[in-house]
Design an enzyme around this catalytic site. Structure first.
Site, PDB file in Angstrom:
ATOM      1  N   GLU A  74      43.800  37.822  32.277  1.00  0.00           N
ATOM      2  CA  GLU A  74      42.572  38.474  32.735  1.00  0.00           C
ATOM      3  C   GLU A  74      42.119  37.886  34.063  1.00  0.00           C
ATOM      4  O   GLU A  74      42.227  36.678  34.293  1.00  0.00           O
ATOM      5  CB  GLU A  74      41.419  38.290  31.735  1.00  0.00           C
ATOM      6  CG  GLU A  74      41.718  38.733  30.333  1.00  0.00           C
ATOM      7  CD  GLU A  74      41.681  40.233  30.145  1.00  0.00           C
ATOM      8  OE1 GLU A  74      41.233  40.939  31.082  1.00  0.00           O
ATOM      9  OE2 GLU A  74      42.085  40.693  29.062  1.00  0.00           O
ATOM     10  N   THR A  75      41.600  38.758  34.921  1.00  0.00           N
ATOM     11  CA  THR A  75      40.821  38.358  36.089  1.00  0.00           C
ATOM     12  C   THR A  75      39.431  38.942  35.920  1.00  0.00           C
ATOM     13  O   THR A  75      39.278  40.141  35.647  1.00  0.00           O
ATOM     14  CB  THR A  75      41.454  38.859  37.394  1.00  0.00           C
ATOM     15  OG1 THR A  75      42.733  38.242  37.571  1.00  0.00           O
ATOM     16  CG2 THR A  75      40.574  38.529  38.585  1.00  0.00           C
TER      17      THR A  75
END
Length: 262
Positions: free
Chosen positions: A46-47
């Site tokens: 995830e970002t």
């Protein structure tokens, strides 16, 4: 355009443990295609991106391939950046998100997520799930808003589980949570999401919105401890409070720098 970027190991008290997330603070939203391109370039599970709002912050999360509705470890990581690097004045942050309001409290080096519980019900396992988990007995199967929850007999079965990721990726869900009673914690889990570009997620805060109400009812207790049994591993303090769950963890800063975006 130069943007600050931070990589945080979430749900751990040591580097190279827990779940790494990249966090990119913004002053205003960039085009969705740019956000997705940055997430793909980071190539982490995830970002997270956030922008300030009148009442706190608005947060969004991207895997390398899609935007997701909820992500626990990247929310924890974003809160770590806001509290510890941006020196936020206060002990509580409110995030607006696609899953409604999310709250994070900070106390004694612990960050506690306040998330809505998942709604789940008994489900018939799809054929691909049966084919993937053929070496052990599935005691119970449930379907939540976005994930299947599979209950096994023991921690060792969860630890030893070897799934066919190709077959698993055909299941119409965000991912598969596999869980069992823990040996030295209340429960353990693993999370597989090849449908979202993540074969196995190291520590999945959002999966605990399903796990916590399940284990709270089964064990007749609202305060629980949990481990996610990925290679990196993670430890979580959990609590059920009505239609909300508290998911507590620690975090460590691994990287800070700048990225260049046209």
């Amino acid at each position: 355009m130069k943007l600050s970027i931070y990589q945080i190991d979430a749900f751990t008290d040591k580097l190279f443990g827990g779940n790494p997330a990249a966090i990119v603070p913004l002053e205003e939203w960039l085009p969705d295609a740019t956000l997705l391109a940055v997430a793909a370039e980071n190539n982490l599970a995830e970002t997270g991106f956030y922008v300030p709002t009148e009442n706190g912050f608005h947060i969004r999360w991207f895997t390398p391939t899609v935007e997701v509705d909820l992500c626990g470890h990247a929310t924890l990581a974003a809160a770590y950046v806001i509290f510890n690097i941006k020196k936020y004045d206060g002990q509580r942050i409110r995030f607006e998100s696609r899953s409604g309001e999310l709250i994070v409290d900070c106390m004694d080096n612990w960050l506690t997520l306040n998330f809505p519980v998942d709604q789940f019900q008994v489900a018939v396992p799809p054929p691909a799930l049966v084919e993937s988990i053929h070496s052990v007995t599935m005691l119970e199967v449930y379907k939540g808003r976005s994930d299947y929850l599979v209950v096994l007999d023991s921690e060792q079965e969860v630890l030893d589980l070897d799934l066919d990721i190709i077959i698993l990726s055909t299941i119409p869900a965000r991912g598969i949570i596999v869980t069992a009673p823990g040996n030295d914690v209340d429960f353990v889990s693993r999370f597989f999401a090849p449908q979202s570009g993540i074969d196995e997620d190291p520590v999945t805060g959002s999966a605990h919105t399903t796990l916590i109400p399940y284990w709270a009812e089964r064990l007749s207790k609202n305060r629980l401890t949990a481990k996610q049994l990925s290679k990196r591993g993670g430890f979580l303090k959990c609590e059920l409070d009505g239609d909300r769950v508290y998911i507590g963890g620690q975090a460590k800063l691994y990287l800070e720098g700048e990225i260049l975006v046209d």
